[in-house]
Design an enzyme around this catalytic site. Structure first.
Site, PDB file in Angstrom:
ATOM      1  N   HIS A 131       0.833  -1.193   0.000  1.00  0.00           N
ATOM      2  CA  HIS A 131       0.000   0.000   0.000  1.00  0.00           C
ATOM      3  C   HIS A 131       0.877   1.256   0.000  1.00  0.00           C
ATOM      4  O   HIS A 131       2.091   1.182   0.174  1.00  0.00           O
ATOM      5  CB  HIS A 131      -0.928   0.024   1.212  1.00  0.00           C
ATOM      6  N   LYS A 135      -0.714   4.866   4.513  1.00  0.00           N
ATOM      7  CA  LYS A 135      -1.620   3.920   5.178  1.00  0.00           C
ATOM      8  C   LYS A 135      -1.094   3.640   6.575  1.00  0.00           C
ATOM      9  O   LYS A 135       0.058   3.226   6.751  1.00  0.00           O
ATOM     10  CB  LYS A 135      -1.749   2.632   4.381  1.00  0.00           C
TER      11      LYS A 135
END
Length: 237
Positions: A131, A135
């Site tokens: 990600h 995040k």
């Protein structure tokens, strides 16, 4: 439909764009605490806040009579308490670790593959997720959902762990790379071959669209629902 956005970061802005393109109105955009805002003007709230704020935000909405769609991960120790309050307040709730319609198809593939592989002891299982660097939680909620699906199908597995794993647990490798919306890979590896299934998100549009579709489904309902219910409704139509 009038929507309150709880969490107005990059995902919130994408949800706003898609919701307005689908004819909805954003009546509230909040990035911090929601205690001092009038929630009653919203038909539904979409929560993509931060883990520390999610439970409080969600339950404040229930008590204000506002259904909630939540995609915030990292707060699920309080999930059962949230659903209890939802039921007590006669409200409605959908939580999903990932609202992308493609990811929810991927979940179904993962369940099916896990069932097929559960008797093949020569294969070791790993999950990798990648990600963007902003995040906050690791592993992702989607990776945890994938692991829990596999564990449900394979009774020999006892859980999952981040990075390395003890025997009978699934290792989840979490990587953070700038500007990566989300990639998930489930691998079954043996000395003979490797079997993989993979989902790669190309943008936040898929996650945001799924959240708006879920909000459309939830309007005027009471109870606890899932993306399976949303997809069943879509396929029915």
């Amino acid at each position: 439909m009038k929507i309150a956005l709880l969490g107005y970061g990059r995902m919130g802005k994408t949800i706003e764009e898609i919701a307005e393109n689908r004819g909805h109105e954003i009546v509230l955009k909040v990035s911090d605490g929601i205690e001092n805002y009038d929630l009653t003007k919203a038909d539904v709230a979409i929560d993509f806040s931060v883990p520390d704020a999610a439970f409080k935000n969600i339950t404040i909405c229930f008590k204000a009579g506002v259904p909630v769609v939540s995609g915030t991960t990292g707060w699920l120790d309080d999930y059962e308490k949230a659903t209890k309050i939802c039921s007590e307040e006669n409200s409605a709730f959908i939580y999903a670790s990932n609202f992308s319609l493609g990811v929810n198809v991927f979940f179904e593939l993962n369940r099916k593959l896990a069932g097929m592989m559960q008797g093949l002891e020569d294969y070791s299982i790993e999950i990798e997720e990648i990600h963007h660097t902003k995040k906050l939680d690791a592993p992702s909620g989607t990776a945890i959902s994938l692991a829990e699906q596999i564990i449900h199908e394979n009774k020999q597995l006892k859980g999952w762990q981040l990075d390395s794993a003890d025997e009978n647990k699934i290792p989840i490798h979490a990587k953070r790379i700038k500007d990566v919306p989300g990639t998930h890979v489930v691998s079954y590896d043996s000395n003979i071959d490797t079997i993989e299934i993979k989902h790669t998100a190309k943008s936040r549009q898929g996650f945001a669209l799924g959240a708006v579709v879920a909000a459309e489904y939830l309007q005027d309902k009471t109870g606890i629902y899932s993306m399976k219910d949303v997809l069943a409704d879509l396929f029915k139509n």
